[in-house]
Design a protein around this motif. Structure first.
Motif, mmCIF file in Angstrom:
data_model
loop_
_atom_site.group_PDB
_atom_site.id
_atom_site.type_symbol
_atom_site.label_atom_id
_atom_site.label_comp_id
_atom_site.label_asym_id
_atom_site.label_seq_id
_atom_site.Cartn_x
_atom_site.Cartn_y
_atom_site.Cartn_z
ATOM 1 N N MET A 199 0.847 -1.189 0.000
ATOM 2 C CA MET A 199 0.000 0.000 0.000
ATOM 3 C C MET A 199 0.889 1.247 0.000
ATOM 4 N N SER A 200 0.688 2.116 -0.963
ATOM 5 C CA SER A 200 1.525 3.306 -1.057
ATOM 6 C C SER A 200 1.099 4.344 -0.040
ATOM 7 N N ASP A 201 2.082 5.196 0.349
ATOM 8 C CA ASP A 201 1.791 6.232 1.325
ATOM 9 C C ASP A 201 0.759 7.220 0.826
ATOM 10 N N THR A 202 0.746 7.435 -0.500
ATOM 11 C CA THR A 202 -0.189 8.421 -1.053
ATOM 12 C C THR A 202 -1.631 7.967 -0.910
ATOM 13 N N LEU A 203 -1.869 6.656 -0.795
ATOM 14 C CA LEU A 203 -3.231 6.143 -0.662
ATOM 15 C C LEU A 203 -3.664 6.032 0.798
ATOM 16 N N SER A 204 -2.723 6.003 1.705
ATOM 17 C CA SER A 204 -3.048 5.782 3.115
ATOM 18 C C SER A 204 -4.060 6.779 3.684
ATOM 19 N N PRO A 205 -3.883 8.102 3.470
ATOM 20 C CA PRO A 205 -4.880 9.047 4.009
ATOM 21 C C PRO A 205 -6.277 8.793 3.462
ATOM 22 N N ARG A 206 -6.372 8.447 2.192
ATOM 23 C CA ARG A 206 -7.680 8.178 1.586
ATOM 24 C C ARG A 206 -8.317 6.945 2.208
ATOM 25 N N LEU A 207 -7.517 5.927 2.412
ATOM 26 C CA LEU A 207 -8.047 4.708 3.014
ATOM 27 C C LEU A 207 -8.443 4.925 4.465
ATOM 28 N N ARG A 208 -7.672 5.746 5.169
ATOM 29 C CA ARG A 208 -8.025 6.061 6.559
ATOM 30 C C ARG A 208 -9.350 6.807 6.631
ATOM 31 N N GLU A 209 -9.567 7.728 5.697
ATOM 32 C CA GLU A 209 -10.827 8.467 5.667
ATOM 33 C C GLU A 209 -12.000 7.544 5.362
ATOM 34 N N ARG A 210 -11.766 6.570 4.466
ATOM 35 C CA ARG A 210 -12.833 5.625 4.140
ATOM 36 C C ARG A 210 -13.176 4.766 5.342
ATOM 37 N N LYS A 211 -12.133 4.314 6.059
ATOM 38 C CA LYS A 211 -12.356 3.508 7.257
ATOM 39 C C LYS A 211 -13.091 4.319 8.319
ATOM 40 N N LYS A 212 -12.721 5.581 8.453
ATOM 41 C CA LYS A 212 -13.380 6.447 9.421
ATOM 42 C C LYS A 212 -14.859 6.619 9.069
ATOM 43 N N ALA A 213 -15.136 6.809 7.783
ATOM 44 C CA ALA A 213 -16.528 6.969 7.343
ATOM 45 C C ALA A 213 -17.323 5.694 7.590
ATOM 46 N N GLU A 214 -16.683 4.541 7.370
ATOM 47 C CA GLU A 214 -17.366 3.265 7.586
ATOM 48 C C GLU A 214 -17.688 3.056 9.071
ATOM 49 N N THR A 215 -16.730 3.402 9.942
ATOM 50 C CA THR A 215 -16.962 3.258 11.379
ATOM 51 C C THR A 215 -18.060 4.206 11.843
ATOM 52 N N TRP A 216 -18.055 5.437 11.329
ATOM 53 C CA TRP A 216 -19.102 6.416 11.650
ATOM 54 C C TRP A 216 -20.469 5.823 11.300
ATOM 55 N N ALA A 217 -20.577 5.242 10.116
ATOM 56 C CA ALA A 217 -21.853 4.693 9.653
ATOM 57 C C ALA A 217 -22.298 3.510 10.513
ATOM 58 N N VAL A 218 -21.358 2.674 10.925
ATOM 59 C CA VAL A 218 -21.689 1.521 11.773
ATOM 60 C C VAL A 218 -22.228 1.986 13.125
ATOM 61 N N ILE A 219 -21.577 3.004 13.710
ATOM 62 C CA ILE A 219 -22.029 3.518 15.006
ATOM 63 C C ILE A 219 -23.414 4.154 14.879
ATOM 64 N N HIS A 220 -23.606 4.951 13.838
ATOM 65 C CA HIS A 220 -24.912 5.591 13.633
ATOM 66 C C HIS A 220 -26.008 4.549 13.440
ATOM 67 N N GLU A 221 -25.735 3.536 12.637
ATOM 68 C CA GLU A 221 -26.737 2.505 12.379
ATOM 69 C C GLU A 221 -27.091 1.765 13.662
ATOM 70 N N ALA A 222 -26.091 1.450 14.463
ATOM 71 C CA ALA A 222 -26.341 0.757 15.726
ATOM 72 C C ALA A 222 -27.173 1.618 16.662
ATOM 73 N N ALA A 223 -26.841 2.905 16.742
ATOM 74 C CA ALA A 223 -27.560 3.825 17.629
ATOM 75 C C ALA A 223 -28.999 4.019 17.177
ATOM 76 N N ALA A 224 -29.194 4.229 15.874
ATOM 77 C CA ALA A 224 -30.542 4.444 15.347
ATOM 78 C C ALA A 224 -31.416 3.213 15.540
ATOM 79 N N LYS A 225 -30.837 2.043 15.336
ATOM 80 C CA LYS A 225 -31.610 0.804 15.489
ATOM 81 C C LYS A 225 -32.016 0.585 16.946
ATOM 82 N N LEU A 226 -31.083 0.813 17.862
ATOM 83 C CA LEU A 226 -31.401 0.663 19.286
ATOM 84 C C LEU A 226 -32.492 1.636 19.716
ATOM 85 N N ALA A 227 -32.372 2.886 19.284
ATOM 86 C CA ALA A 227 -33.363 3.904 19.658
ATOM 87 C C ALA A 227 -34.719 3.579 19.059
ATOM 88 N N HIS A 228 -34.725 3.077 17.829
ATOM 89 C CA HIS A 228 -35.987 2.742 17.163
ATOM 90 C C HIS A 228 -36.670 1.563 17.860
#
Length: 208
Positions: free
Chosen positions: A1-30
């Motif tokens: 994995m090249s260094d130039t791609l690392s920030p992009r991949l980190r942002e994608r992972k961050k977005a995926e984790t954000w979505a997982v947390i939101h989905e879990a929270a919304a489902k529990l509240a619902h």
């Protein structure tokens, strides 16, 4: 994995984790109500630690609704012009900035969660107030650059004048989203404001 791609991949992972947390929270509240959707329960459902939760959301209410800090693109604010179409410009900017706080969350579920849990409305309104404040700053900066506005209006200073412009510009959005013909599951887009803006201009001419 090249260094130039690392920030992009980190942002994608961050977005995926954000979505997982939101989905879990919304489902529990619902399923169980916002009161039962504790940070610990949300974190457990999302497969993360409570400490990680707070790297993504300030409160459990933010996670349930999928709220983010609103953002105003400097390029959009720089396009504002102090002409007869100012209210329309500001109305569309308000909707655009408000949507950055809500993002691509499920609009129908968002509204259902607030219907089921009225306490969530306050948090959502706090984020809308943040969006409004950003637009007020942009409008004040615009008026300051225009000689015909820079002194304020009739004894009111520039910030008060900008706030009044923004409050008036918010009327078409509220009118549109509360219209019986509006599909609440779709949220509100800038393209939806046309009829309400036209009505506002007609009413202004009638009462001025």
């Amino acid at each position: 994995m090249s260094d130039t791609l690392s920030p992009r991949l980190r942002e994608r992972k961050k977005a995926e984790t954000w979505a997982v947390i939101h989905e879990a929270a919304a489902k529990l509240a619902h399923q169980h109500g916002a009161g039962q959707a504790t940070v610990e329960a949300i974190a457990d459902s999302a497969g993360i630690s409570p400490r990680t939760f707070f790297n993504y959301f300030q409160t459990k209410e933010d996670a349930i609704l999928g709220l983010r800090e609103p953002f105003l693109d400097p390029d959009l604010s720089s396009r504002l012009t102090a002409d007869s179409g100012l209210l329309g410009q500001v109305s569309r900017l308000l909707v655009t900035v408000a949507r950055t706080a809500i993002g691509d969350t499920d609009a129908a579920r968002f509204r259902e969660l607030m219907r089921q849990n009225p306490g969530l409305i306050r948090r959502q309104m706090e984020y809308m107030a943040k969006a409004e404040a950003l637009v007020c700053q942009a409008v004040a900066a615009l008026l300051e650059r225009d000689p015909s506005w820079s002194g304020g209006v009739e004894g009111f200073d520039l910030n008060e004048t900008a706030r009044m412009v923004v409050l008036i510009a918010g009327v078409p959005a509220r009118f549109s989203i509360t219209s019986p013909n509006h599909d609440l599951s779709e949220g509100l887009a800038t393209a939806d404001l046309g009829p309400a803006l036209s009505l506002l201009h007609h009413v202004q001419r009638k009462i001025s």
